[in-house]
Each structure stands twice: as structure tokens, then as C-alpha cells.
Design a protein around this motif. Sequence first.
Motif, short mmCIF file in Angstrom:
data_model
loop_
_atom_site.label_atom_id
_atom_site.label_comp_id
_atom_site.label_asym_id
_atom_site.label_seq_id
_atom_site.Cartn_x
_atom_site.Cartn_y
_atom_site.Cartn_z
N VAL A 1 17.30 60.05 38.22
CA VAL A 1 17.36 61.50 38.42
C VAL A 1 17.24 61.86 39.90
O VAL A 1 17.94 62.75 40.40
CB VAL A 1 16.26 62.19 37.56
CG1 VAL A 1 16.13 63.66 37.93
CG2 VAL A 1 16.58 62.04 36.08
N VAL A 2 16.39 61.12 40.64
CA VAL A 2 16.29 61.39 42.09
C VAL A 2 17.61 61.03 42.77
O VAL A 2 18.11 61.77 43.63
CB VAL A 2 15.11 60.61 42.71
CG1 VAL A 2 15.12 60.74 44.23
CG2 VAL A 2 13.78 61.12 42.16
N ASP B 1 13.61 52.36 31.43
CA ASP B 1 12.34 52.98 31.04
C ASP B 1 12.16 54.28 31.82
O ASP B 1 13.07 54.71 32.54
CB ASP B 1 11.17 52.01 31.27
CG ASP B 1 11.00 51.63 32.74
OD1 ASP B 1 11.59 52.30 33.61
OD2 ASP B 1 10.28 50.65 33.01
N SER B 2 10.99 54.91 31.69
CA SER B 2 10.84 56.24 32.31
C SER B 2 10.88 56.17 33.83
O SER B 2 11.38 57.08 34.49
CB SER B 2 9.54 56.89 31.82
OG SER B 2 8.44 56.15 32.28
N LEU B 3 10.39 55.07 34.40
CA LEU B 3 10.47 54.94 35.85
C LEU B 3 11.93 54.80 36.30
O LEU B 3 12.33 55.38 37.31
CB LEU B 3 9.68 53.71 36.32
CG LEU B 3 8.16 53.85 36.34
CD1 LEU B 3 7.51 52.49 36.53
CD2 LEU B 3 7.73 54.81 37.43
N ASP B 4 12.70 54.05 35.51
CA ASP B 4 14.13 53.89 35.84
C ASP B 4 14.84 55.25 35.76
O ASP B 4 15.67 55.57 36.59
CB ASP B 4 14.80 52.92 34.86
CG ASP B 4 14.22 51.51 34.96
OD1 ASP B 4 13.85 51.11 36.07
OD2 ASP B 4 14.14 50.84 33.92
N LEU B 5 14.49 56.01 34.71
CA LEU B 5 15.10 57.33 34.57
C LEU B 5 14.70 58.25 35.72
O LEU B 5 15.53 58.99 36.24
CB LEU B 5 14.71 57.95 33.23
CG LEU B 5 15.52 57.44 32.05
CD1 LEU B 5 14.99 58.02 30.74
CD2 LEU B 5 17.01 57.81 32.21
N ALA B 6 13.43 58.17 36.10
CA ALA B 6 12.96 59.00 37.21
C ALA B 6 13.76 58.69 38.47
O ALA B 6 14.18 59.58 39.21
CB ALA B 6 11.47 58.76 37.45
N GLN B 7 13.98 57.40 38.71
CA GLN B 7 14.76 57.01 39.90
C GLN B 7 16.20 57.48 39.78
O GLN B 7 16.79 57.99 40.74
CB GLN B 7 14.69 55.49 40.09
CG GLN B 7 15.39 55.03 41.37
CD GLN B 7 15.41 53.52 41.52
OE1 GLN B 7 14.78 52.79 40.75
NE2 GLN B 7 16.13 53.04 42.52
#
Lengths: 453, 91
Positions: free
Chosen positions: B48-49, B40-46
Motif C-alpha cells: 500500500v505504501v 501477510d499484513s506487513l506485506d500488504l502494508a508495504q
Amino acid sequence: MDAADRFTAPLDTPADERLAYVISGVAAGNPGKPAILADAGAPHRRSISYADLVGSIARLEQRLNEEHPRGVIARVRRPESLVVIAAACGRQGTPVAFLADDSLALTHDLREWVEVDDALAVPSVPPAARWPEGMEVAVPHVTVATSGTAGPPKLIRHSWESVLAAARLASQWHGLSWLMVYDATRWAGIQVWAQALLTGGTLVIPASRDPDTVAKALVEEGVSMLPATPTLLRRLLTSADPALLERNALTRITLGGEAADAALLERAHEVFPRATITQVYATTELGEVYRVADGKPGFPAAWIGTRLQSGATLMVRRDGELFVRVSRDAVDAGTGDLVERQDDRYVFTGRRTDAIIVGGAKVFPKRVEEVIREVPGVAEARVFGVPSSVTGELVAAEITLAPPADSDAVKAAMKSTVLSYCRQVLEAQSVPRMLEIVDTIATTTAGKTPRRP
Amino acid sequence: MPQDVEKAVAEAIQAVLHDTGREVKQVGTEMLLAADLGLDSLDLAQTVVLLERALGKDPFREASASRTVRTVGDLAAVYKQALASSGGVAN
């Protein structure tokens, strides 16, 4: 406790002269009484008596009287120097500035002031930089640097009256020993040493902030009073040798600067069973608003809308921010603190500015820290936001373990345990996405948990 | 270099799956980030970091229009392009 320990200044003593007055008075009755125990908890501990202070104050006052500087900047390492400078400048009507390490560069606001270091020597002041002969200083004052948590440190000028306003002078507060865990040059620290010395007490200053050194100072000197932030108290409780702490003689813990949570209050009560734990709520602008000593987090919900002992009235706005009304005609002041009703209490959920915005949702680090600390084996936790190009910010956390772990396998297992517990308890956006096990968590110069990376 | 980017992307996704308590599966180029891997978007955000730490670059920080990232391969391509335009892995 003998009569000399009960010495205090008459209430009509001008605020700026009060320190010198009380120090002389205590020394007259009991010259050898320790005023300051510096480097406590270490082999090089030093005891400075009230009589020692009186001698140094007299010498400094004489020099101030000869040189008439426009003001004195205290650039000192030793806490006794700070006290001597404060007392001498107060009685001589000389403005004084206490500069912490990070604010030494701010002296451009204090042009033509002289610097006094631990040698307590006042340099010769050229005539142009003196107070004109025969002219009184309008209001002697004290300049203190802010802690810089909300921006770069600034110099703030206070009257002696406001510096000493919170000191408790009734006889029950006389002759006690106070542990100093704050920086002595900052507001909170000044409050502690002023309180101790205005009541003929003893100020105990640990040699370092290392938890075992603090615990040793506490126990070896039989300290009864501990003013601290929740962060500093938590560090003592989670990281100091428990066998050492068991021998404490604390009768009072005063918490301020941050909100304390239920877990910390319970643990403090277990380790310090004879101590009354008081939580003070104060703001820089308003001073003390309330104190509560029932051992529960937050404050009674019934207080909302009623006038408190301090004269202030608390209100909660619709968005949950706590407001304070000082008087009928004053503008209600927002505190930046967010509260939430829980049964018959209001508890603090976080500072408005601490909120981490994850995909538009607000995450309050205090709550996440509380949840992480519930995991057995976690000592301290710090939660903050890191920038993300996808969701704006992400929740990041640092934790320390008790006992500390060296093995990577143990660390990896702890990480999984913490994250899986967070997933059970917290909403998805609040679960830390970056979790690091560290040896120590830094505190701000004011002894609080920093909320930025 | 391209292999390295694909490897870094796969490792970052596996780290996210591991941290979030999910089964760490093999990550293939053709796999759909959402449908196949469940990100999900939180997983993607992580992710990317983590990739910014590994590759020194966050291509999503620079505003770019109409970039479709549906598969692992799409994600790797975004990094390859960003690294190529900046002349390699920044340190």
C-alpha cells in the motif's frame, strides 16, 4: 606545559566573571597562546590568541558599560565573537542570549535587548531600554535555545553557575586542545568552549562537518580531547580517510547525547587506541547523572539502587524505563530511556518516544540500526517509522555505504544483503520495509540521529 | 488507466516479494493475496505504501466499511474506485 597554561580562576570567582578572569590571566602569562583555531582543516584556518580575546572583551565591556542594555543577543558566525560576548556580558552582569540559526525568530521574548554581531559593536540604547542607573541586574543569566528534537526550539534561561557547573577545572584538564564538533551556540557546544577556555586550553573548530575536514582538523592541530555524540563519532570513523585518522593524538573521547553501542565503542578503541572513552549520561533537567569509562555499552547493573557520585540514584521500572532519584524528597524522574539487563550490565534499548508501532508491536530503531550496521559495507544507518494505513507504522531505513557505490547493481545487491540479514536476526515487524541507500544521513542540530521521517 | 492500475498493483506486489527474498512470480488478477501469493499484513502494508508512491493515493487511509480485498483484482478495484472518485491520478 608552562605555568601560564596552568592558570585558572580561584574557586570563589563568581561564575559570571570566570571566563573573562581566566582569559585575562592566560593572556597575561602567554599572550600569543592560541585560544581558538577556527576553520581548522581548511586553508583559511585562523588562529585567535588569548591576547586577541582580551582586547575584544575590553572594548565590548566598555560599550556595555556606556550603554547599559537590558540584554545582548549574540547574532554571530564566528566562534571567537561568541566567546568575547559571553565573557564581556558575564563580567558586566549583562544578560546574554545565544541563538542558533533555527531560533533567531524567538527574540520576541527578549524585547529591548540589543543585537551584537561579529563586528562586536553595541548600538546606542535609548534611555528607556537601559537598566535603570545604579540598579543591579538581579541575576546575570544566559539564554540558550533548545535543539528542538522534542518539539520546536524554545529559549531556556540558565544561570552562569549552571552553564559552567560541568566544567572540569582540576589541573589534569589544563592546557589541552578540544575539538568542537557541536554547534557553538547550543548547550553541548557552549559546554565545550567554556571547558576549553576556563582551563587555558585551545578550542579547535573544524571548517565544516565533512568527515575528512574534521579528521584533518583533529590530526593537524594535534587535538587530544574529543567530545561528541555517538552519531558524530561514527561518521568520523566510517567516512573519514583512515590513513589520516591513524596519525591522531587523541587521549580522551567523551560521548554524550545518545547511547553508544558495543560495535561503535570497539571500533573507536581500534582507531583511537590511546584514548580513554567516557560515556556521559545526562539529562536536560538533571544534568550529569553518571559517567562510565570501561568501554562497554550501558552501565553496571550493580549501580541500580546505589547512590552514585553525582548524588543521584538509578532505578529501573517494571516496563524498563530508567528513573533517576536525585534526593530523598524529590520525585523520581522518568528519563524516557528504556534499558534491558544483559548479564552484569544494563544497556539502552531506545527512547520510549522513538518506538515505532507496527501492528501493535513496538520496534526500537536503535536495535535495528545496530543490526544493519553489522553488515559489511554499511557505514551508517538511520531507522524511523513511516505511517501505514494497514499496520499503523512501518519500519523504514536509510543507509550509507563505505566505500560509497555508484553502480545500481551494487546498490541493489547491498539492499538485498541488508534485508536478508535483517530477516535472519530480527523479528518480522522489525525488518525494514522501506530501505534507501543515500549519500549522507542528516543529523539533528545537536548531532544526533533523527528518528522521524 | 485501468491497465495502469493493474500493472502498478502487480509491480508493487512483485517488489514486495523481491524485497522479502521470495520468488517473484507472475501476478494474476484472480490470485488470492494470502493463499496464492503468501502476503501477510506487513506485506500488504508495504504494498500500500508503494502504491501510494506510484499512484498518489492511499484508499485505505479513508475509513471504509465492509471492503473485502481477497484477490489481486479486489485490490486493483479499490484503487480504481478511489482514483475515479478523485478524478484521476493525483500528483
